[in-house]
Scaffold this motif. Structure first.
Motif, PDB file in Angstrom:
ATOM      1  N   LYS A   1       0.829  -1.207   0.000  1.00 33.10           N
ATOM      2  CA  LYS A   1       0.000   0.000   0.000  1.00 33.10           C
ATOM      3  C   LYS A   1       0.859   1.251   0.000  1.00 33.10           C
ATOM      4  O   LYS A   1       0.561   2.237  -0.703  1.00 33.10           O
TER       5      LYS A   1
ATOM      6  N   THR B   1       0.660   3.694  -3.117  1.00 30.05           N
ATOM      7  CA  THR B   1       0.173   5.055  -2.864  1.00 30.05           C
ATOM      8  C   THR B   1       1.198   6.088  -3.309  1.00 30.05           C
ATOM      9  O   THR B   1       0.837   7.126  -3.898  1.00 30.05           O
TER      10      THR B   1
ATOM     11  N   ASN C   1       1.200   6.170  -7.086  1.00 25.76           N
ATOM     12  CA  ASN C   1      -0.031   6.811  -7.542  1.00 25.76           C
ATOM     13  C   ASN C   1       0.044   8.332  -7.349  1.00 25.76           C
ATOM     14  O   ASN C   1      -0.445   9.099  -8.180  1.00 25.76           O
ATOM     15  N   GLN C   2       0.680   8.758  -6.258  1.00 30.96           N
ATOM     16  CA  GLN C   2       0.848  10.190  -6.027  1.00 30.96           C
ATOM     17  C   GLN C   2       1.732  10.814  -7.100  1.00 30.96           C
ATOM     18  O   GLN C   2       1.489  11.947  -7.546  1.00 30.96           O
TER      19      GLN C   2
ATOM     20  N   GLN D   1      -9.477  -2.211  -3.085  1.00 28.80           N
ATOM     21  CA  GLN D   1      -9.670  -0.853  -2.580  1.00 28.80           C
ATOM     22  C   GLN D   1      -8.406  -0.019  -2.760  1.00 28.80           C
ATOM     23  O   GLN D   1      -8.479   1.177  -3.095  1.00 28.80           O
TER      24      GLN D   1
ATOM     25  N   ASN E   1      -8.266   1.040  -6.270  1.00 28.87           N
ATOM     26  CA  ASN E   1      -9.234   2.079  -6.615  1.00 28.87           C
ATOM     27  C   ASN E   1      -8.629   3.486  -6.546  1.00 28.87           C
ATOM     28  O   ASN E   1      -9.131   4.412  -7.180  1.00 28.87           O
ATOM     29  N   GLN E   2      -7.540   3.622  -5.791  1.00 20.35           N
ATOM     30  CA  GLN E   2      -6.821   4.903  -5.801  1.00 20.35           C
ATOM     31  C   GLN E   2      -6.403   5.263  -7.229  1.00 20.35           C
ATOM     32  O   GLN E   2      -6.529   6.415  -7.658  1.00 20.35           O
TER      33      GLN E   2
ATOM     34  N   GLU F   1      -9.427   6.220  -9.459  1.00 21.72           N
ATOM     35  CA  GLU F   1      -9.856   7.591  -9.185  1.00 21.72           C
ATOM     36  C   GLU F   1      -8.912   8.589  -9.841  1.00 21.72           C
ATOM     37  O   GLU F   1      -9.347   9.576 -10.460  1.00 21.72           O
ATOM     38  N   SER F   2      -7.620   8.333  -9.716  1.00 15.19           N
ATOM     39  CA  SER F   2      -6.621   9.237 -10.290  1.00 15.19           C
ATOM     40  C   SER F   2      -6.678   9.247 -11.809  1.00 15.19           C
ATOM     41  O   SER F   2      -6.511  10.290 -12.445  1.00 15.19           O
TER      42      SER F   2
END
Length: 566
Positions: free
Chosen positions: A17, A21, A24-25, A86, A89-90, A93-94
């Motif tokens: 994660k 994350t 993804n950022q 979940q 899903n980040q 969304e991005s």
């Protein structure tokens, strides 16, 4: 690398994660399109590695459900799969909110964005626990099915092995085999009812928490039905009732006459010929060698592909105690090769399942260029075109497997394609009724099944079985428990596959194979109807063209005299 050497590692979700994350950022804050694209590609790689481990655990557990290590890994994925979704899903969304979305849409498949929209609609924190519970119940169902060791004539058999006796020429043997098979389901009837009751309520709760009226709407979204809706599925089911069921009744009447029985009872239906159905002349490794020869003769692409499947031991085909039932194909991400799972039992089903799953496997092999793990395989409506069509595209080689009985095999195979359509529609109709009435009791569900069964499959005479007459047949259909609303996809794909049959066998159309390769190579980068158009096929929703197709199949079967089938 052979399959057994592929390494499996349970992921550290906390670490995953954090890395996901962070990556993804980087995608979100990228200063230019190139940086965003590079971050997206890293996210694809992370997701592919995760998918590889999940699929390895699933495959190895299904191969031996008694293996304690992979039992625990299966439990891990039941619990943590929704949590991983979940995390992913980040990214969805991005992706949808990206300032570079226009450029991304120009380079990446439109289906990636459609998939992202569906995933965000189907999952949030409120349903994770419900999904975990759903996974646990599904695992209990598959374990129960895999546990079957049924005594028959002094030997223990799995459900798959026992079903080989359903086509015994001796009526007493096939009736007895069906009775033993049925007894497994009646013995565990309370368990099956409890499992399914739990699944219905868990699924209904998920749908309502996410704002759907019921699980029917949720289920269609889950199946990514892009470009058509349930109203069109209703019309397609009605078409099957009106046009296919009458043709099938002619086939069953021929079968009744051929078998010389006064009444065609449920245990007679699997036997097409009085002296026994065609059986492959070889089994095991020899059958695989025949398939290998066939795929070399079919094309360079299929020959090279099948060689790799054999060399890398990417098939597990023998039935044995503790093995999960059924057949499937999985694509092992990062390894970039498929795996074929089946339960051979020495009948013509072995050839059917091998060509069917090879169709899936070959498609995913040709789609390895796709880096998005959710798009290597297309949606199931499209994916089943590849598998069902491969069954027909290999017809010219059936003499390799069945020798002098190859025409008897092809007649039975084409007949079964038509006879499957009402059953596939029945399963969909049944599930729709179930999830529109989530408060129904188990008894009401059985009444519903039998009522619909009489409409779609009126040939099923259960006078010799009280349990089947009151509606328990559906227990054995794993899709109903495991992957709701999948089954109608087989029927949509079947009429597409029948078009490849017509082009190849009837029209001698040399472009059919080229079109098949084309739709295999695009994977999930196109929608179902876009894929159908690229393959120069008519949509299943074009009633006039489907009626014309059925007429060709009916004419072909009607013009094969019974003297050719003895």
């Amino acid at each position: 690398m052979i399959f057994s050497d592929i390494s499996y590692q349970r992921p550290d979700l906390s670490q995953y994660k954090t890395v996901f994350t962070h990556t993804n950022q980087r995608f979100i804050t990228a200063n230019n399109y190139q940086d965003a694209k590079e971050a997206l590609q890293e996210l694809n790689q992370l997701r592919s590695e995760m998918a590889k481990n999940m699929k390895l655990a699933y495959i190895r557990h299904s191969i031996d459900t008694k293996n304690h290590f992979y039992q625990k890994e299966n439990d891990f994925w039941d619990q943590h799969g929704p949590l991983i979704d979940q995390i992913h899903n980040q990214f969805y969304e991005s992706l949808l909110a990206s300032s570079f979305r226009t450029q991304l849409e120009n380079e990446f498949p439109a289906t990636l964005f459609l998939f992202a929209e569906d995933q965000l609609r189907l999952l949030d924190e409120s349903v994770i626990e419900l999904k975990q519970q759903e996974n646990e119940v599904i695992s209990r169902y598959t374990q129960l099915i895999a546990s079957a060791e049924l005594a028959f004539n002094g030997t223990n058999y799995t459900l798959s092995e026992l079903s080989a006796f359903f086509t015994a020429p001796d009526r007493a043997i096939r009736r007895a085999a069906q009775a033993v098979y049925e007894q497994f389901f009646t013995t565990h009837e309370q368990e099956f009812d409890e499992y399914f009751d739990q699944l219905v309520h868990l699924r209904h709760q998920q749908a309502q928490k996410l704002g759907f009226e019921n699980y029917v709407d949720y289920g269609d979204r889950l199946m990514n039905r892009w470009g058509y809706d349930r109203k069109q599925l209703h019309e397609f089911r009605r078409f099957i009732l009106e046009k296919v069921v009458p043709i099938n009744q002619k086939l069953y009447q021929r079968q009744k006459t051929r078998l010389g029985v006064e009444k065609l009872l449920h245990y007679d239906l699997p036997l097409v010929y009085p002296n026994g159905n065609p059986q492959p002349q070889e089994t095991g490794e020899k059958l695989i060698q025949q398939a290998r020869d066939m795929y070399h003769e079919l094309s360079n692409e299929t020959g090279n592909f099948f060689d790799q499947m054999v060399h890398q031991e990417l098939m597990d085909l023998a039935s044995r105690p503790g093995k999960q039932s059924g057949g499937y194909c999985e694509f092992i991400d990062t390894v970039q090769m498929p795996f074929i799972f089946a339960n051979f039992n020495g009948t013509s089903d072995d050839v059917d399942v091998l060509t069917h799953e090879t169709g899936h496997a070959f498609q995913s092999y040709l789609s390895r260029w796709i880096k998005e793990p959710e798009l290597v395989f297309p949606t199931s409506d499209t994916a089943e075109i590849h598998s069902m069509s491969m069954e027909f595209l290999t017809w010219p080689w059936m003499n390799k497997f069945f020798g002098a009985d190859h025409q008897k095999y092809t007649f039975a195979h084409l007949s079964s394609a038509l006879q499957f359509l009402p059953y596939g529609a029945l399963v969909d109709h049944f599930q729709e009724e179930i999830y529109r009435h989530p408060a129904w009791t188990s008894a009401q569900r059985k009444i519903c099944w039998r009522k619909l069964e009489k409409q779609y499959c009126p040939e099923r005479d259960y006078q010799a079985s009280e349990a089947l007459e009151r509606g328990i047949y559906w227990y054995r259909q794993g899709h109903i428990f495991e992957v709701p609303f999948y089954y109608i996809d087989y029927t949509l794909a079947q009429v597409c596959a029948l078009q490849f049959w017509k082009r190849t066998i009837v029209d001698k159309d040399s472009t059919a194979w080229k079109d098949y390769l084309t739709i295999c190579r695009i994977g999930g980068s196109k929608t179902f109807l876009e894929t159908v158009a690229l393959g120069h096929l008519a949509s299943p929703f074009e009633r006039t063209k489907m009626t014309e197709l059925l007429s060709v199949v009916d004419h072909y079967l009607s013009n094969i005299p019974e003297t050719n089938l003895v």
